[in-house]
Enzyme design. Sequence first.
Site, PDB file in Angstrom:
ATOM      1  N   HIS A 493      22.841  -2.379  23.841  1.00 45.63           N
ATOM      2  CA  HIS A 493      22.017  -1.321  24.160  1.00 45.63           C
ATOM      3  C   HIS A 493      22.867  -0.034  24.663  1.00 45.63           C
ATOM      4  O   HIS A 493      22.357   0.964  24.127  1.00 45.63           O
ATOM      5  CB  HIS A 493      21.248  -1.911  25.643  1.00 45.63           C
ATOM      6  CG  HIS A 493      20.278  -1.102  26.356  1.00 45.63           C
ATOM      7  ND1 HIS A 493      18.981  -1.241  26.023  1.00 45.63           N
ATOM      8  CD2 HIS A 493      20.641   0.023  27.104  1.00 45.63           C
ATOM      9  CE1 HIS A 493      18.274  -0.344  27.015  1.00 45.63           C
ATOM     10  NE2 HIS A 493      19.495   0.474  27.399  1.00 45.63           N
ATOM     11  N   GLU A 494      23.577  -0.238  25.429  1.00 44.26           N
ATOM     12  CA  GLU A 494      24.440   0.877  25.931  1.00 44.26           C
ATOM     13  C   GLU A 494      24.825   1.474  24.670  1.00 44.26           C
ATOM     14  O   GLU A 494      25.151   2.923  24.562  1.00 44.26           O
ATOM     15  CB  GLU A 494      25.605   0.773  27.109  1.00 44.26           C
ATOM     16  CG  GLU A 494      24.978  -0.099  28.207  1.00 44.26           C
ATOM     17  CD  GLU A 494      23.919   0.735  28.794  1.00 44.26           C
ATOM     18  OE1 GLU A 494      23.928   1.964  28.599  1.00 44.26           O
ATOM     19  OE2 GLU A 494      23.005   0.257  29.596  1.00 44.26           O
ATOM     20  N   HIS A 497      22.766   4.185  23.408  1.00 45.32           N
ATOM     21  CA  HIS A 497      22.882   5.374  23.694  1.00 45.32           C
ATOM     22  C   HIS A 497      23.931   6.205  23.484  1.00 45.32           C
ATOM     23  O   HIS A 497      23.722   7.392  23.226  1.00 45.32           O
ATOM     24  CB  HIS A 497      22.829   5.145  25.479  1.00 45.32           C
ATOM     25  CG  HIS A 497      21.428   4.765  25.993  1.00 45.32           C
ATOM     26  ND1 HIS A 497      20.390   5.425  25.727  1.00 45.32           N
ATOM     27  CD2 HIS A 497      21.115   3.623  26.961  1.00 45.32           C
ATOM     28  CE1 HIS A 497      19.395   4.818  26.654  1.00 45.32           C
ATOM     29  NE2 HIS A 497      20.112   3.760  27.135  1.00 45.32           N
ATOM     30  N   HIS A 500      23.613   7.797  20.077  1.00 43.24           N
ATOM     31  CA  HIS A 500      22.714   9.051  20.299  1.00 43.24           C
ATOM     32  C   HIS A 500      23.583  10.204  20.729  1.00 43.24           C
ATOM     33  O   HIS A 500      23.422  11.240  20.348  1.00 43.24           O
ATOM     34  CB  HIS A 500      21.522   8.600  21.170  1.00 43.24           C
ATOM     35  CG  HIS A 500      20.845   9.795  21.608  1.00 43.24           C
ATOM     36  ND1 HIS A 500      19.947   9.872  22.793  1.00 43.24           N
ATOM     37  CD2 HIS A 500      20.524  10.946  21.002  1.00 43.24           C
ATOM     38  CE1 HIS A 500      19.034  10.754  22.689  1.00 43.24           C
ATOM     39  NE2 HIS A 500      19.728  11.925  21.514  1.00 43.24           N
TER      40      HIS A 500
HETATM   41 ZN   LIG Z   1      19.079   2.289  28.570  1.00 44.30          ZN
END
Ligand SMILES: [Zn+2]
Length: 701
Positions: A493-494, A497, A500
Amino acid sequence: MKNISLILAAVCLIYITGCKKNTTMVNPFFAEYATPFEVPPFDRIDTTHFQPAFEEGIKLQKNEIEAIINNADAPDFENTIYAFDRSGKFLTRVSYVFYNLNSANTNDQMQAIARNIDPVLTAHRDDIYLNDKLFERIKSVYHNRNEMKLDSQQLRVTEKYYRDFERRGANLSADKKETLRKLNTELSMLSLKFGENLLAETNKNFKLVIEDSADLEGLPDNIITSAAEAAKNAGVQGWVFKLDKPSMIPFLQYAKNRDLREKLYLGYLMRGNNGNANDNNEIVNQLVNLRIKKAKLLGYNSYAGYVIEDNMAKTPGNVYDFLMQLWKPALPNSKAEVAEMQKIIDREGGNFKLQPWDWWYYAEKVRKEKFDLDDSALRPYFSLAGVRDGMFMVANKLYGVTFTQRTDLPVYEKEVETFEVKEADGSPVGILYLDYFPRDGKGAGAWCTGFRSAVTENGKRIDPIVSIVCNFTKPTGDLPALLNWDEVTTLFHEFGHGLHSLFTQGNFYRTAGDVPNDYVELPSQIMENWAGDPQVIRSYARHYKTGETMPEELIEKIRKSGLFNQGFETVEYLAASLLDLDFHTVSDTLASSVGEFEKVSMDKIDLIDEILPRYRSTYFAHIFDGGYAAGYYVYIWAAVLDADAFNAFRESGDLYNPELAAKFRKYCLAEAGNDEGMIQYKKFRGKDPSVEPLLMRRGLK
Ligand SMILES: [Zn+2]
């Protein structure tokens, strides 16, 4: 483009330490970082460097703003919008290092600096956004923007800045500005009070004290031990359970004594609603009404209208339609879960109807029977290094990027790993820091942040420095760090980010990589889909000792565990989202009491008696003491997007489909800030997102 160099070697300050040797320490913030990739020179940064660097940064930005205002030329894009976008770089550079260290590696000294500098920075920002002369120039460019031959990105950043000022009230008359300032102060005082009351209601005003050990039946040993500790701390005999979730949930899950479960649960759901000094009813009422006033002052019909306008969803009506699309299938699923649990009650001769305080207890029985995920069986297949390499492999297969470990970059803690990220052709993408383990001075949870953001300057991209901070299980003895399933998905998940930020392209700080609140979790959550896909698990989950691939039955268990209790999870979440929206779409005044309002709101959607909204009004901190007013829906909005986006890969028959990956990277990651979120999403997907893939993933359809 104008080249503004803010790093002034000439202003280097030399600090002489108090020690006898008269060692001099140059403040590294006052010079360019003389490190590989110009990463922060952590080995040379001392806590004493921050305060003077902050002061210098504020002074420099003030000068930059003055220079914009005092420019004798008529306002144009270069001398106003671009100059404003480039202002404050020195301050930003210091802030990145300071605030990231204050979260990941703090101490008393750092916290003291934060307490000191926070109000100064707030005042500095207010000075900028309430500066009439600055706004006049920005407004002038905004009004003439269509005659200025600007390209689409210059237009977008002009509009963004104009709206930033407008939404903060810059267009209001002097007396209305004064009213707004008062409203903001009142609102923040009320939120603060709401939070204090809730804290008292959660930690002080209630505790379940158990004196007879027979009442502990069903509870695991570690839970009993911490309850005994809690009793000791509270200075009472026996065992104590409180209303924070780590204390309450295990009791609801395991305690056989039904009356005590009810007592604890009622304590929880009555927080802020006990008619005592910490009652939040009146505060909620005032908060809702003052927000309506604020929205009206700024020209909106409701507070939700003001907030959601900036999001992908655009209007409260769109959010309602969206939430109801999920509500309709989720509600019958929650009823089916009730029926399944009722069967267990009847089978055990319970002779009662399932109540809200029974849910966790019987859901736990269902979980044991059908969805049991044994941590200790999984962990050996999830060594930290294996999972890290797994996520690197996924990024490599999708985007061609490579990750090369560096051991020559300064770090703020020796256990932090650093990686150079490169394109398939070897050209640079950025730097990635991975900081895995808990330690004193690190906050709880996991997050992704950065020490430098990507932006293009004078035609050349400044590559970002991204950092992922976690609190994972540490290595012990000869054992490497072995993660549980939650930690595995957290890392992916991290990392999403992180991708991105790493891929971001853009010419302006304001817009490069900038996405609305209901978009933020798309890049991160989509990576969890790869983490959990059986095909991908097979390629990275290997036994840390034997190197064997994870057995199929364990992979199947991971897949199935995602289906557990999803009717309940979805319904209690959606109910809270709808309650939030109902409060913030009131456009007149809140006529009824908070309790009545909540009841009408929940009756309207036929919420079943066995489930309450995840947060009831008097303890809904996200919306009354946090940044989520009219925005609690954003988590599931992004979940619909990530499920729909991943489904595109699945439908194509290739989880690493290169064309889809290239499109996703371009439109949804690199250029996500170039246009409105939904427009960017549709450039990737070719159509509107559908709720179906999320419903399928949660087993709701
Ligand atoms: Zn998040």
